[in-house]
Design an enzyme around this catalytic site. Structure first.
Site, PDB file in Angstrom:
ATOM      1  N   ASN A 108       0.059 -20.016  23.717  1.00  0.00           N
ATOM      2  CA  ASN A 108      -0.757 -18.856  23.388  1.00  0.00           C
ATOM      3  C   ASN A 108      -1.023 -18.069  24.661  1.00  0.00           C
ATOM      4  O   ASN A 108      -1.179 -18.657  25.741  1.00  0.00           O
ATOM      5  CB  ASN A 108      -2.085 -19.304  22.757  1.00  0.00           C
ATOM      6  CG  ASN A 108      -2.828 -18.154  22.103  1.00  0.00           C
ATOM      7  OD1 ASN A 108      -2.408 -17.668  21.054  1.00  0.00           O
ATOM      8  ND2 ASN A 108      -3.912 -17.706  22.711  1.00  0.00           N
ATOM      9  N   GLY A 157      -1.296 -15.696   3.185  1.00  0.00           N
ATOM     10  CA  GLY A 157      -2.532 -15.705   3.945  1.00  0.00           C
ATOM     11  C   GLY A 157      -2.703 -17.003   4.714  1.00  0.00           C
ATOM     12  O   GLY A 157      -1.774 -17.802   4.852  1.00  0.00           O
ATOM     13  N   SER A 166       4.268 -15.022   3.373  1.00  0.00           N
ATOM     14  CA  SER A 166       3.178 -14.543   2.524  1.00  0.00           C
ATOM     15  C   SER A 166       2.349 -15.708   2.007  1.00  0.00           C
ATOM     16  O   SER A 166       2.873 -16.757   1.667  1.00  0.00           O
ATOM     17  CB  SER A 166       3.732 -13.752   1.328  1.00  0.00           C
ATOM     18  OG  SER A 166       2.674 -13.325   0.488  1.00  0.00           O
ATOM     19  N   HIS A 214       6.931  -6.789  -1.237  1.00  0.00           N
ATOM     20  CA  HIS A 214       5.933  -7.714  -1.787  1.00  0.00           C
ATOM     21  C   HIS A 214       4.535  -7.142  -1.586  1.00  0.00           C
ATOM     22  O   HIS A 214       3.708  -7.105  -2.506  1.00  0.00           O
ATOM     23  CB  HIS A 214       6.045  -9.084  -1.113  1.00  0.00           C
ATOM     24  CG  HIS A 214       4.863  -9.989  -1.362  1.00  0.00           C
ATOM     25  ND1 HIS A 214       3.665  -9.848  -0.688  1.00  0.00           N
ATOM     26  CD2 HIS A 214       4.685 -11.026  -2.218  1.00  0.00           C
ATOM     27  CE1 HIS A 214       2.803 -10.752  -1.119  1.00  0.00           C
ATOM     28  NE2 HIS A 214       3.404 -11.492  -2.042  1.00  0.00           N
ATOM     29  N   ASN A 215       4.261  -6.680  -0.362  1.00  0.00           N
ATOM     30  CA  ASN A 215       2.926  -6.175  -0.073  1.00  0.00           C
ATOM     31  C   ASN A 215       2.645  -4.865  -0.796  1.00  0.00           C
ATOM     32  O   ASN A 215       1.504  -4.588  -1.172  1.00  0.00           O
ATOM     33  CB  ASN A 215       2.749  -6.008   1.433  1.00  0.00           C
ATOM     34  CG  ASN A 215       2.556  -7.342   2.135  1.00  0.00           C
ATOM     35  OD1 ASN A 215       2.952  -8.380   1.623  1.00  0.00           O
ATOM     36  ND2 ASN A 215       1.951  -7.320   3.304  1.00  0.00           N
ATOM     37  N   GLU A 251       1.701  -5.845  -4.142  1.00  0.00           N
ATOM     38  CA  GLU A 251       0.352  -6.414  -4.007  1.00  0.00           C
ATOM     39  C   GLU A 251      -0.702  -5.305  -4.010  1.00  0.00           C
ATOM     40  O   GLU A 251      -1.746  -5.417  -4.674  1.00  0.00           O
ATOM     41  CB  GLU A 251       0.279  -7.212  -2.705  1.00  0.00           C
ATOM     42  CG  GLU A 251      -1.070  -7.786  -2.341  1.00  0.00           C
ATOM     43  CD  GLU A 251      -1.047  -8.387  -0.955  1.00  0.00           C
ATOM     44  OE1 GLU A 251      -1.964  -8.082  -0.165  1.00  0.00           O
ATOM     45  OE2 GLU A 251      -0.115  -9.159  -0.645  1.00  0.00           O
ATOM     46  N   LYS A 261       9.444  -8.675   2.283  1.00  0.00           N
ATOM     47  CA  LYS A 261       8.005  -8.918   2.486  1.00  0.00           C
ATOM     48  C   LYS A 261       7.221  -7.611   2.393  1.00  0.00           C
ATOM     49  O   LYS A 261       6.113  -7.562   1.829  1.00  0.00           O
ATOM     50  CB  LYS A 261       7.766  -9.577   3.847  1.00  0.00           C
ATOM     51  CG  LYS A 261       6.282  -9.734   4.221  1.00  0.00           C
ATOM     52  CD  LYS A 261       5.547 -10.641   3.260  1.00  0.00           C
ATOM     53  CE  LYS A 261       4.033 -10.574   3.412  1.00  0.00           C
ATOM     54  NZ  LYS A 261       3.512 -10.662   4.754  1.00  0.00           N
ATOM     55  N   ARG A 277      -6.370   3.614  -1.314  1.00  0.00           N
ATOM     56  CA  ARG A 277      -6.991   2.970  -0.146  1.00  0.00           C
ATOM     57  C   ARG A 277      -7.373   4.023   0.887  1.00  0.00           C
ATOM     58  O   ARG A 277      -8.415   3.913   1.547  1.00  0.00           O
ATOM     59  CB  ARG A 277      -6.060   1.935   0.466  1.00  0.00           C
ATOM     60  CG  ARG A 277      -5.916   0.696  -0.378  1.00  0.00           C
ATOM     61  CD  ARG A 277      -5.651  -0.539   0.435  1.00  0.00           C
ATOM     62  NE  ARG A 277      -5.287  -1.646  -0.432  1.00  0.00           N
ATOM     63  CZ  ARG A 277      -5.023  -2.867   0.009  1.00  0.00           C
ATOM     64  NH1 ARG A 277      -5.079  -3.137   1.296  1.00  0.00           N
ATOM     65  NH2 ARG A 277      -4.712  -3.828  -0.845  1.00  0.00           N
ATOM     66  N   HIS A 314      20.449  27.108  -4.679  1.00  0.00           N
ATOM     67  CA  HIS A 314      20.800  25.699  -4.529  1.00  0.00           C
ATOM     68  C   HIS A 314      21.752  25.204  -5.615  1.00  0.00           C
ATOM     69  O   HIS A 314      22.319  24.120  -5.493  1.00  0.00           O
ATOM     70  CB  HIS A 314      19.533  24.842  -4.537  1.00  0.00           C
ATOM     71  CG  HIS A 314      18.664  25.068  -3.336  1.00  0.00           C
ATOM     72  ND1 HIS A 314      19.016  24.672  -2.071  1.00  0.00           N
ATOM     73  CD2 HIS A 314      17.453  25.676  -3.220  1.00  0.00           C
ATOM     74  CE1 HIS A 314      18.064  25.002  -1.210  1.00  0.00           C
ATOM     75  NE2 HIS A 314      17.100  25.619  -1.880  1.00  0.00           N
ATOM     76  N   GLY A 336      -0.910 -18.314  12.911  1.00  0.00           N
ATOM     77  CA  GLY A 336      -0.074 -19.152  13.761  1.00  0.00           C
ATOM     78  C   GLY A 336      -0.578 -20.577  13.851  1.00  0.00           C
ATOM     79  O   GLY A 336       0.200 -21.539  13.763  1.00  0.00           O
ATOM     80  N   ARG A 368      14.803  26.563  -7.985  1.00  0.00           N
ATOM     81  CA  ARG A 368      15.484  26.329  -6.702  1.00  0.00           C
ATOM     82  C   ARG A 368      16.677  27.266  -6.537  1.00  0.00           C
ATOM     83  O   ARG A 368      16.955  27.757  -5.437  1.00  0.00           O
ATOM     84  CB  ARG A 368      15.949  24.859  -6.593  1.00  0.00           C
ATOM     85  CG  ARG A 368      14.793  23.855  -6.533  1.00  0.00           C
ATOM     86  CD  ARG A 368      15.285  22.415  -6.446  1.00  0.00           C
ATOM     87  NE  ARG A 368      15.879  22.149  -5.137  1.00  0.00           N
ATOM     88  CZ  ARG A 368      17.132  21.784  -4.940  1.00  0.00           C
ATOM     89  NH1 ARG A 368      17.968  21.681  -5.971  1.00  0.00           N
ATOM     90  NH2 ARG A 368      17.573  21.542  -3.718  1.00  0.00           N
TER      91      ARG A 368
END
Length: 472
Positions: A33, A132, A130, A187-188, A191, A184, A289, A454, A15, A448
């Protein structure tokens, strides 16, 4: 004193940098703030730019300081803090005013907030940002979703503060509702996949061949001069070159191998699954991760299942480096293709008419995944806007024909020596399944039908959709 052109709430790193960016471009910005002490500190840090910044101790003072119609950017933590800030602002704003959520919001929250404010308060805009902290300060990529009229009122500010590529501002209105935050999110997700694939190549060179960080840095630096030219490759070379000031060894070697995440990558995988679009490279990166966070379990497993002594694999030859470079290029293409396919599906599902060529263009500068071939992606979708899959476009089909064999070789070498390559392996599997006209799902359909009746379709077109499994 003249009033501000725009307001901003939330003077954290992002910000504060965004506010300085706005002020530097000649717009007056009113800031507030929750912790009032931060306002004075920020103004003290602003230097000469403080002339374009109005510090406001209360939300009421902020609203009063902005010229009507009043646009206010929220740069607060995603989730409950955004809802609380909206509730605090609602009674202070007019219907023609605009609240702009510029945080990493889940697009479903953005849609909910828009519905809640529709007809009962100011306009609401979901804006993905985007790049950073550096991007926020000097020019991010900006992805806007919400009412077109609201976007047009803030467009002059966005044009000024966005990154520029060959003179073109890397910002755009992408559609109504949560379109901006959805893009966005994807995008991440891309990334995540990009970073994971780079890490896998690093691990291949470090663990299979024993290369030190400095030598791997030089390899990535050379690759950044060619087809892999991108921000992430550039910073990979930089971080691998950095030394630890406390010991003189490569800094990367003293960093704990436990990667954090804030949710956007996971959201991208969830939305891909919800839409029924395979984004396996992104999903593998999110899972990797998660595995990285299980540090204690991995250390215990290493004792239970120790790797055999590494065999003599020989030197890193120019031929091997070419294979790894091409493998990374092929994996990257698949990850981008998957991400754009998810956006195309969301566009149909939600009626957004996402301009995929525009998405690629505004990612050419400012954002984290900016890379050389985003211009080529833009051209591919501009030439064939009806094509959902990037791999089906002539330019990228040609690239994959050249590179997929190298991807196969790199993954095979890694698997043979126990080097985990989940994202590159997932990209290869996706490519192999995609290019097979008749796969193995016929067996799944038979299974199935056997246990759940099915049904299935027949290759001969007969109107018979169940098997007589009693004869088995």
């Amino acid at each position: 004193m003249s009033k501000a052109d725009i307001g901003l709430i939330g003077l954290g790193v992002m910000g504060a940098n965004l506010a300085l960016n706005i002020a530097e471009k000649g717009f007056r910005v009113a800031v507030h703030n929750r912790t009032a002490a931060r306002i004075g500190a920020f103004l003290g840090e602003a230097g000469a730019l403080g002339e374009n910044i109005i510090g406001c101790q209360t939300a009421e003072a902020l609203v009063e300081a902005i010229e009507r119609p009043r646009p206010i950017i929220l740069m607060v933590q995603a989730g409950e803090a955004v809802d609380a800030q909206i509730e605090a602002l609602k009674p202070l704003l007019d219907p023609e005013d605009i609240i702009i959520d510029a945080g990493n919001a889940n697009f479903r929250d953005t849609q909910r907030r828009m519905r809640a404010l529709d007809g009962h308060g100011p306009a609401f805009v979901g804006m993905g940002v985007s790049g950073g902290e550096e991007g926020a300060r000097h020019g991010p990529s900006i992805m806007v979703g919400g009412p077109r009229a609201a976007y047009e009122r803030i467009q002059p500010v966005l044009n000024a503060i966005a990154a520029r590529y060959e003179g073109e501002a890397c910002q755009a209105w992408l559609g109504p509702e949560g379109a901006g935050h959805f893009v966005k999110t994807i995008h991440n997700g891309i990334e995540y996949a990009d970073m994971q694939m780079i890490a896998e190549i690093y691990g291949f060179l470090r663990d299979r061949h024993g290369l030190p960080a400095q030598e791997i840095a030089a390899i990535f630096a050379r690759w950044n001069e060619g087809r892999l030219n991108s921000y992430l490759i550039e910073i990979t070379a930089a971080v691998l070159s950095a030394e630890d000031p406390h010991g003189g060894q490569p800094l990367v070697d003293v960093i704990v191998d436990r990667a954090g995440q804030k949710g956007t990558g996971r959201w991208s995988a969830i939305e891909a699954q919800t839409l029924g679009i395979p984004a396996t490279a992104i999903e593998a990166a999110v899972a990797a991760r998660g595995l990285s966070s299980m540090k204690g379990e991995r250390e215990a497993a290493e004792k239970l299942f120790p790797r055999e002594n590494a065999r003599q694999v020989g030197p890193v030859t120019p031929e091997l480096l070419h294979t790894l470079e091409q493998a990374l290029l092929a994996g990257k293409i698949v990850a981008y293709a998957q991400g754009f396919a998810v956006m195309a599906a969301a566009s149909r599902e939600y009626g957004w008419s996402l301009p995929l060529d525009t998405v690629a263009r505004i990612w050419r500068a400012g954002c984290i995944i900016r890379s050389q071939f985003l211009g080529e992606i833009a051209q591919a979708f501009e030439a064939a806007p009806e094509v959902d899959n990037l791999l089906a476009t002539p330019a990228f089909a040609s690239l994959m024909r050249e590179a997929n064999g190298h991807l196969r070789q790199a993954v095979a070498l890694g698997i043979g020596d126990g080097i985990g390559m989940p994202a590159l392996g997932a990209a290869l599997a996706h490519f192999d399944i995609l290019r097979r006209g008749r796969g193995t799902a016929n067996l799944i359909q038979a299974q199935r039908d056997y246990f759940g009746a099915h049904g299935f379709d027949r290759t001969d077109g007969l109107d018979i959709h169940h098997g007589d499994w009693r004869q088995v």
